[in-house]
Design a protein around this motif. Structure first.
Motif, mmCIF file in Angstrom:
data_model
loop_
_atom_site.group_PDB
_atom_site.id
_atom_site.type_symbol
_atom_site.label_atom_id
_atom_site.label_comp_id
_atom_site.label_asym_id
_atom_site.label_seq_id
_atom_site.Cartn_x
_atom_site.Cartn_y
_atom_site.Cartn_z
ATOM 1 N N ASN A 271 26.347 -40.396 22.141
ATOM 2 C CA ASN A 271 25.222 -39.196 23.126
ATOM 3 C C ASN A 271 23.726 -40.241 22.818
ATOM 4 O O ASN A 271 22.549 -39.420 22.458
ATOM 5 C CB ASN A 271 25.068 -38.363 21.363
ATOM 6 N N GLY A 273 23.150 -40.136 26.324
ATOM 7 C CA GLY A 273 22.697 -39.767 27.348
ATOM 8 C C GLY A 273 23.421 -40.262 28.776
ATOM 9 O O GLY A 273 22.679 -39.731 30.222
ATOM 10 N N LYS A 413 25.116 -30.292 30.060
ATOM 11 C CA LYS A 413 24.308 -31.510 28.740
ATOM 12 C C LYS A 413 23.762 -30.451 27.727
ATOM 13 O O LYS A 413 23.062 -29.232 28.137
ATOM 14 C CB LYS A 413 22.848 -32.163 29.174
ATOM 15 N N LYS A 415 21.978 -29.652 23.680
ATOM 16 C CA LYS A 415 20.919 -29.833 22.392
ATOM 17 C C LYS A 415 21.035 -28.659 20.994
ATOM 18 O O LYS A 415 21.224 -27.670 21.554
ATOM 19 C CB LYS A 415 19.803 -29.571 22.724
ATOM 20 N N THR A 417 20.957 -29.351 17.034
ATOM 21 C CA THR A 417 19.932 -29.496 16.066
ATOM 22 C C THR A 417 21.208 -30.165 14.706
ATOM 23 O O THR A 417 21.812 -28.519 13.983
ATOM 24 C CB THR A 417 18.835 -28.766 15.606
ATOM 25 N N PRO A 422 17.881 -33.406 15.504
ATOM 26 C CA PRO A 422 18.050 -32.962 17.653
ATOM 27 C C PRO A 422 19.400 -34.271 17.744
ATOM 28 O O PRO A 422 18.758 -35.080 18.479
ATOM 29 C CB PRO A 422 16.706 -33.019 17.949
ATOM 30 N N VAL A 423 19.969 -33.545 18.671
ATOM 31 C CA VAL A 423 21.615 -34.251 19.420
ATOM 32 C C VAL A 423 21.950 -33.962 20.804
ATOM 33 O O VAL A 423 22.071 -32.463 20.925
ATOM 34 C CB VAL A 423 22.602 -34.488 18.233
ATOM 35 N N TRP A 424 21.785 -34.219 21.500
ATOM 36 C CA TRP A 424 21.804 -34.240 22.890
ATOM 37 C C TRP A 424 23.286 -34.727 23.201
ATOM 38 O O TRP A 424 23.354 -35.865 23.451
ATOM 39 C CB TRP A 424 21.417 -34.774 24.085
ATOM 40 N N GLN A 425 24.177 -33.716 24.621
ATOM 41 C CA GLN A 425 25.836 -33.887 24.139
ATOM 42 C C GLN A 425 25.985 -34.730 25.543
ATOM 43 O O GLN A 425 24.715 -32.644 26.000
ATOM 44 C CB GLN A 425 26.669 -33.464 22.874
ATOM 45 N N TYR A 426 26.970 -34.642 26.383
ATOM 46 C CA TYR A 426 27.151 -34.718 27.704
ATOM 47 C C TYR A 426 28.521 -35.033 28.265
ATOM 48 O O TYR A 426 29.324 -35.157 27.199
ATOM 49 C CB TYR A 426 26.213 -35.921 28.210
ATOM 50 N N ASP A 454 19.706 -24.954 21.231
ATOM 51 C CA ASP A 454 18.951 -24.859 21.140
ATOM 52 C C ASP A 454 18.974 -25.055 22.882
ATOM 53 O O ASP A 454 18.236 -24.270 23.926
ATOM 54 C CB ASP A 454 18.302 -26.662 21.013
ATOM 55 N N SER A 455 19.431 -26.014 23.809
ATOM 56 C CA SER A 455 19.494 -26.039 25.095
ATOM 57 C C SER A 455 20.455 -26.235 25.771
ATOM 58 O O SER A 455 20.923 -27.284 25.443
ATOM 59 C CB SER A 455 18.603 -27.101 25.929
#
Length: 673
Positions: A271, A273, A413, A415, A417, A422-426, A454-455
């Motif tokens: 995670n 990016g 992608k 995002k 929490t 906060p975690v971005w996954q791809y 979140d996004s």
């Protein structure tokens, strides 16, 4: 931008009597219901693959397992066996499958490897018909172990690579095959890439935009079995150079380690990016896990990198905690590994018995990933994910418009929490990502304890991007790619492109336009002479003279226009029965592409002249040096065919040139030995 919940999805929780099921560790439970044909059908036990696909567009994932077993998901955990739709014998059917909507008509289509490998068109009613036309017909030698769809040239249509393991499927061995999608339901065979010229023990080919530059790169495992060797990894040159092609990747260690390669997968397991790589190796090398540190690859050693006869690796968030887990299959069984989040993985379970492939998808729409295992023994079967840890999830279904309809190659992608961080996954949508098969094209995320998304950023292959915020968890969402303002792309197909004497052709418009700016006019030029022959959307035209014709379509939306010319598209040959159908003479000079091409040892070259002329036909090598003169004499009006043999010539590109009166035409041909 607004995103809609898919109206056909329903969230179903199934309560099970576990006394009738066999446990697969603490997560998976094997389905043993004898009324379920997935359970009772003895599917193939060879080196086969499987795929979760929604072939009937009802919102339920159906199951296909090679060599030719298709099961329709009826909902509530029930399946129905679909009658076999392949016309080939069992000895011709192969092990690999890849699914995508290659003709962009809204129904997902099937590639099935074999001898020969074939593409099957889905008519939308669950009926499949082989697209039996050169260069992808039953008479074309496209033997393959597996194959994979991807939009290699970013034109909105998925292209196809067929992987051939030299020495394993028929003799003599052949290179792998590559086909560009013409956009009209037909394909053009490309023979200029290294893997289409060079024979090797290729195993599985997978696509991924590993360097995230906007084009799909190709990774071919090569399993020599008896020893280790460098795999065949290719960087797509389209975005960097503007030219279609591949460069061999030489980056250390991903391209320099000696492998017994099976399946390459590019995933963001940590995670951060960027895309890391996993390769399963057979007996001559250990598995590899390459951590991507901003373009510098580190070869890790952990539970995943053991040695042994490994075949497949399938990635998904099995426990919905917010990071990717993996299932490995090998000749000794199945291993499920959960991601610990610190470059290490916990071996959740081992299950003994040879296993070949695993495919992941949420077949019962309860928010977690279920599994089907291809195997030659009791390991084979359907496994439901019964984990109940309270973790949240989300699933997206994506549809391309300017991009290919299946949205293959789309990057997503997300995002959220999770555990206060906060975690971005791809994720990346791919049509081949396990051994001889693929996981569901629906994009699944585990969210752990996150209560809101979140996004979400969706990046389609066309370059169109969408950002979404504040989505609810534990939902299914669908998204259709938005059209650029005023977008317009001319396209068409025909029901026939070849005939004799007189040929009536039905033209069908396939143009794509922004719905707010629809096509308002059509101009068809059926012989590309500059004269408009029709203004209907879907006209019919009769060709009455033997010749080869280019066709041009111009579409307009009132403010802008776009055109497409298909060169040398329609071929009308003189009638073969002279007694009943008087011979028709050509009305223009032409030089056709040699057939077959590439060739060994012989090919045919056809040309036509509309009037008596001095004709010279010569062959040159790639340096422009003359090889031979095939014709040098006066010829009367007519159609001609010349046989050209290559017994004494080496492999390579050659040029043939026709001069007749003031007419000159040059074409290339390829000899492969």
């Amino acid at each position: 931008m607004k995103i809609f919940k898919a109206p056909y999805f329903s969230l179903i929780l199934i309560f099970l009597n576990l006394s009738g099921w066999n446990s697969f560790a603490q997560i998976f439970v094997k389905v043993t219901d004898q009324t379920n044909p997935v359970v009772t059908t003895v599917t193939d036990g060879g080196y086969t693959g499987a795929a979760w696909v929604d072939f009937d567009n009802d919102g339920n994932l159906d199951l296909f397992t090679t060599k030719n077993f298709l099961f329709r998901n009826l909902g509530n955990g029930n399946f129905q066996r679909v009658t076999d739709f392949q016309s080939l014998s069992s000895s011709q059917l192969g092990n690999g499958t890849s699914w995508a909507d290659y003709d962009n008509d809204g129904d997902i289509d099937l590639f099935l490897s074999g001898n020969p490998s074939l593409v099957y068109n889905n008519d939308g009613s669950g009926n499949f018909e082989a697209a039996n036309e050169a260069p992808l017909g039953t008479s074309d030698d496209n033997r393959g172990w597996t194959g994979a769809w991807a939009d290699y040239n970013n034109d909105g249509f998925v292209d196809l690579v067929i992987i051939h393991p030299d020495g394993f499927i028929g003799n003599p061995g052949i290179p792998s095959r590559f086909f560009i999608n013409n956009g009209d339901g037909r394909f053009t065979k490309i023979t200029s890439f290294e893997f289409t010229l060079r024979r090797a023990a290729y195993t599985v080919g997978t696509w991924s935009d590993y360097d995230q530059d906007g084009d799909m790169d190709l990774f071919i495992g090569s399993g020599p079995v008896s020893h280790a060797a460098i795999d065949y990894l290719y960087d797509n040159t389209l975005v960097n150079t503007g030219l279609e092609g591949f460069d061999r990747i030489t980056t250390d260690p991903i391209a320099t380690d000696l492998q017994d390669g099976q399946v390459w997968n590019w995933i963001d397991y940590d995670n951060d990016g960027d895309l890391d790589a996993m390769l399963t190796n057979y007996g001559s090398a250990p598995n590899r896990l390459y951590k991507n540190n901003d373009g510098v690859y580190e070869s890790l050693t952990n539970n995943l990198t053991a040695g042994g006869s490994y075949l497949g690796n399938s990635w998904g968030d099995i426990d919905n905690d917010g990071d990717l887990d993996v299932i490995l299959t090998h000749e000794g069984g199945v291993r499920v590994f959960l991601n610990d989040g610190n470059d290490s993985f916990t071996n959740e379970t081992n299950f003994s018995g040879a296993a070949r492939s695993s495919t992941l998808g949420d077949y019962n729409n309860d928010g977690d990933l279920d599994m089907f295992i291809s195997a030659p023994n009791t390991v084979r079967g359907l496994y439901e994910n019964t984990i109940s840890n309270g973790n949240n999830w989300v699933i997206f279904s994506l549809t391309g418009t300017v991009s290919n309809k299946s949205a293959i190659g789309t990057k997503v992608k997300l995002k959220a929490t999770i555990n206060g961080n906060p975690v971005w996954q791809y994720r990346e949508l791919l049509a081949q990502n396990n051994f001889n098969g693929q996981n569901s094209l629906r994009v699944h995320y585990g969210l752990g304890d996150a209560t809101i998304i979140d996004s979400v950023i969706i990046h389609y292959p066309s370059g169109q991007q969408k950002a979404l915020i504040n989505l609810a968890v534990n939902n299914f969402y669908s998204d259709e790619e938005e059209y650029p303002s005023g977008f317009l792309r001319a396209n068409f197909k025909t029901d026939s492109i070849k005939g004799e004497g007189q040929l009536t052709v039905q033209f069908t418009d396939l143009s794509v336009a922004n719905p707010n700016f629809p096509v308002s006019s059509y101009e068809w030029d059926f012989n590309n002479d500059g004269v408009i022959d029709a203004t209907d959307q879907n006209p019919m035209f009769t060709y009455s003279s033997a010749n080869t014709y280019s066709v041009r379509l111009v579409v307009s939306n009132g403010t802008s226009s776009d055109s497409l010319t298909r060169g040398d598209y329609i071929t009308v040959n003189p009638v073969s029965d002279v007694e009943n159908n008087p011979f028709q003479f050509p009305d223009q000079f032409s030089l056709e592409q040699n057939y077959p091409n590439p060739f060994n040892p012989a090919t045919k070259i056809r040309y036509s002249i509309p009037e008596e002329s001095d004709v010279i036909l010569k062959v040159y090598n790639s340096l422009g040096q003359e090889i031979t003169t095939l014709v040098n004499e006066k010829k009367p009006q007519g159609f001609y065919e010349i046989n050209f043999g290559s017994e004494i010539l080496p492999s390579g590109i050659y040029i043939y040139r026709l001069t007749a009166g003031d007419f000159t035409s040059v074409k290339k041909m390829l000899i492969i030995k």
